[in-house]
Write a protein that holds these residues in place. Structure first.
Motif, PDB file in Angstrom:
ATOM      1  N   HIS A   1      28.026  28.542  29.435  1.00 36.51           N
ATOM      2  CA  HIS A   1      28.430  28.474  30.838  1.00 36.51           C
ATOM      3  C   HIS A   1      29.895  28.874  30.934  1.00 36.51           C
ATOM      4  O   HIS A   1      30.600  28.947  29.938  1.00 36.51           O
ATOM      5  CB  HIS A   1      28.218  27.068  31.411  1.00 36.51           C
ATOM      6  N   ASP A   2      30.310  29.158  32.133  1.00 35.65           N
ATOM      7  CA  ASP A   2      31.696  29.488  32.415  1.00 35.65           C
ATOM      8  C   ASP A   2      32.280  28.364  33.260  1.00 35.65           C
ATOM      9  O   ASP A   2      31.577  27.418  33.610  1.00 35.65           O
ATOM     10  CB  ASP A   2      31.772  30.848  33.125  1.00 35.65           C
ATOM     11  N   HIS A   3      33.548  28.465  33.568  1.00 27.31           N
ATOM     12  CA  HIS A   3      34.224  27.374  34.277  1.00 27.31           C
ATOM     13  C   HIS A   3      35.008  27.883  35.485  1.00 27.31           C
ATOM     14  O   HIS A   3      35.623  28.939  35.424  1.00 27.31           O
ATOM     15  CB  HIS A   3      35.209  26.657  33.343  1.00 27.31           C
ATOM     16  N   MET A   4      34.958  27.082  36.544  1.00 30.60           N
ATOM     17  CA  MET A   4      35.867  27.249  37.678  1.00 30.60           C
ATOM     18  C   MET A   4      36.741  26.002  37.686  1.00 30.60           C
ATOM     19  O   MET A   4      36.232  24.883  37.565  1.00 30.60           O
ATOM     20  CB  MET A   4      35.113  27.350  39.008  1.00 30.60           C
ATOM     21  N   ILE A   5      38.038  26.200  37.834  1.00 28.79           N
ATOM     22  CA  ILE A   5      38.971  25.087  37.856  1.00 28.79           C
ATOM     23  C   ILE A   5      39.613  25.055  39.236  1.00 28.79           C
ATOM     24  O   ILE A   5      40.249  26.026  39.661  1.00 28.79           O
ATOM     25  CB  ILE A   5      40.063  25.223  36.762  1.00 28.79           C
ATOM     26  N   ASP A   6      39.403  23.950  39.946  1.00 29.58           N
ATOM     27  CA  ASP A   6      39.979  23.787  41.278  1.00 29.58           C
ATOM     28  C   ASP A   6      41.477  23.521  41.110  1.00 29.58           C
ATOM     29  O   ASP A   6      41.874  22.513  40.523  1.00 29.58           O
ATOM     30  CB  ASP A   6      39.299  22.627  42.008  1.00 29.58           C
ATOM     31  N   VAL A   7      42.313  24.435  41.605  1.00 28.97           N
ATOM     32  CA  VAL A   7      43.759  24.321  41.402  1.00 28.97           C
ATOM     33  C   VAL A   7      44.381  23.185  42.200  1.00 28.97           C
ATOM     34  O   VAL A   7      45.496  22.757  41.908  1.00 28.97           O
ATOM     35  CB  VAL A   7      44.492  25.648  41.709  1.00 28.97           C
ATOM     36  N   GLU A   8      43.666  22.676  43.193  1.00 26.02           N
ATOM     37  CA  GLU A   8      44.178  21.563  43.983  1.00 26.02           C
ATOM     38  C   GLU A   8      43.860  20.211  43.341  1.00 26.02           C
ATOM     39  O   GLU A   8      44.695  19.322  43.313  1.00 26.02           O
ATOM     40  CB  GLU A   8      43.592  21.596  45.405  1.00 26.02           C
ATOM     41  N   THR A   9      42.633  20.068  42.826  1.00 25.10           N
ATOM     42  CA  THR A   9      42.183  18.774  42.323  1.00 25.10           C
ATOM     43  C   THR A   9      42.096  18.692  40.802  1.00 25.10           C
ATOM     44  O   THR A   9      42.018  17.603  40.248  1.00 25.10           O
ATOM     45  CB  THR A   9      40.780  18.443  42.875  1.00 25.10           C
ATOM     46  N   GLY A  10      42.072  19.837  40.135  1.00 27.57           N
ATOM     47  CA  GLY A  10      41.896  19.849  38.687  1.00 27.57           C
ATOM     48  C   GLY A  10      40.440  19.726  38.270  1.00 27.57           C
ATOM     49  O   GLY A  10      40.128  19.750  37.079  1.00 27.57           O
ATOM     50  N   GLU A  11      39.529  19.597  39.234  1.00 30.39           N
ATOM     51  CA  GLU A  11      38.109  19.477  38.914  1.00 30.39           C
ATOM     52  C   GLU A  11      37.634  20.725  38.173  1.00 30.39           C
ATOM     53  O   GLU A  11      38.010  21.849  38.502  1.00 30.39           O
ATOM     54  CB  GLU A  11      37.289  19.308  40.194  1.00 30.39           C
ATOM     55  N   VAL A  12      36.812  20.527  37.154  1.00 29.24           N
ATOM     56  CA  VAL A  12      36.227  21.627  36.389  1.00 29.24           C
ATOM     57  C   VAL A  12      34.753  21.722  36.767  1.00 29.24           C
ATOM     58  O   VAL A  12      34.009  20.749  36.635  1.00 29.24           O
ATOM     59  CB  VAL A  12      36.375  21.391  34.871  1.00 29.24           C
ATOM     60  N   ILE A  13      34.359  22.890  37.243  1.00 33.86           N
ATOM     61  CA  ILE A  13      32.987  23.121  37.673  1.00 33.86           C
ATOM     62  C   ILE A  13      32.356  24.115  36.708  1.00 33.86           C
ATOM     63  O   ILE A  13      32.889  25.205  36.504  1.00 33.86           O
ATOM     64  CB  ILE A  13      32.933  23.689  39.112  1.00 33.86           C
ATOM     65  N   GLU A  14      31.246  23.723  36.097  1.00 29.89           N
ATOM     66  CA  GLU A  14      30.528  24.620  35.204  1.00 29.89           C
ATOM     67  C   GLU A  14      29.576  25.476  36.031  1.00 29.89           C
ATOM     68  O   GLU A  14      28.982  25.001  36.986  1.00 29.89           O
ATOM     69  CB  GLU A  14      29.715  23.829  34.185  1.00 29.89           C
ATOM     70  N   PHE A  15      29.423  26.738  35.607  1.00 33.00           N
ATOM     71  CA  PHE A  15      28.437  27.593  36.250  1.00 33.00           C
ATOM     72  C   PHE A  15      27.966  28.645  35.260  1.00 33.00           C
ATOM     73  O   PHE A  15      28.635  28.956  34.290  1.00 33.00           O
ATOM     74  CB  PHE A  15      29.002  28.251  37.520  1.00 33.00           C
ATOM     75  N   ALA A  16      26.792  29.167  35.523  1.00 28.51           N
ATOM     76  CA  ALA A  16      26.245  30.272  34.748  1.00 28.51           C
ATOM     77  C   ALA A  16      25.730  31.294  35.746  1.00 28.51           C
ATOM     78  O   ALA A  16      25.180  30.935  36.783  1.00 28.51           O
ATOM     79  CB  ALA A  16      25.119  29.793  33.840  1.00 28.51           C
ATOM     80  N   ASN A  17      25.942  32.562  35.437  1.00 32.41           N
ATOM     81  CA  ASN A  17      25.523  33.611  36.348  1.00 32.41           C
ATOM     82  C   ASN A  17      25.052  34.808  35.539  1.00 32.41           C
ATOM     83  O   ASN A  17      25.840  35.425  34.818  1.00 32.41           O
ATOM     84  CB  ASN A  17      26.684  33.995  37.275  1.00 32.41           C
ATOM     85  N   ASP A  18      23.776  35.131  35.659  1.00 35.23           N
ATOM     86  CA  ASP A  18      23.195  36.235  34.889  1.00 35.23           C
ATOM     87  C   ASP A  18      23.832  37.582  35.218  1.00 35.23           C
ATOM     88  O   ASP A  18      23.985  38.431  34.339  1.00 35.23           O
ATOM     89  CB  ASP A  18      21.685  36.316  35.127  1.00 35.23           C
TER      90      ASP A  18
END
Length: 147
Positions: free
Chosen positions: A94-111
């Protein structure tokens, strides 16, 4: 055997094979790591383990994480501007999105992204051996302090 039990056993085996003694504090830390489905940093792992078994030092957490990383059973992520975060290796790619405001790390996968990366590498004469994609994001409509 549950998923968490399996992870805990894998982490324990990795430490033992490296010659590291499994103390009560380390056993608690390994359980906390096995349960973590987020991307905790060392201080957060120490706090969680301390709730279960008081007396675990931050240096023990760092030494344990370093050994587990060397054994290839956890991954260290150094997202821009944040302390290192950790996750177990037995997750699907999976890849990661990091919310620059909250620091939350969101995992995602995209074919589509995976296919495009492979096509780009192929067009340039390469095979992808490993990759990491991190997107630094802000919720739509959120104020941008740099503007």
């Amino acid at each position: 055997m549950t998923r968490i039990d399996h992870r805990t056993k894998k982490l324990t085996t990795a430490l033992r094979s490296a010659g590291v003694r499994i103390t009560r504090q380390r056993a608690a830390l390994l359980t906390i790591l096995a349960e973590a489905d987020d991307h905790p940093e060392a201080v957060e792992l120490q706090r969680r383990a301390e709730e279960a078994v008081p007396g675990i030092s931050l240096s023990t957490v760092y030494r344990t994480l370093t050994e587990l990383e060397a054994q290839g059973v956890i991954l260290r992520h150094q997202f821009e501007g944040t302390p290192a975060r950790f996750e177990h290796t037995e997750t699907q790619h999976h890849d990661h999105m990091i919310d620059v405001e909250t620091g939350e790390v969101i995992e995602f996968a995209n074919d589509r992204i995976e296919q495009l990366q492979a096509e780009i590498a192929e067009a340039m004469g390469y095979d992808i051996v490993h990759h990491r994609l991190e997107l630094y994001v802000r919720k739509k409509g959120a104020a941008n302090p740099d503007e």
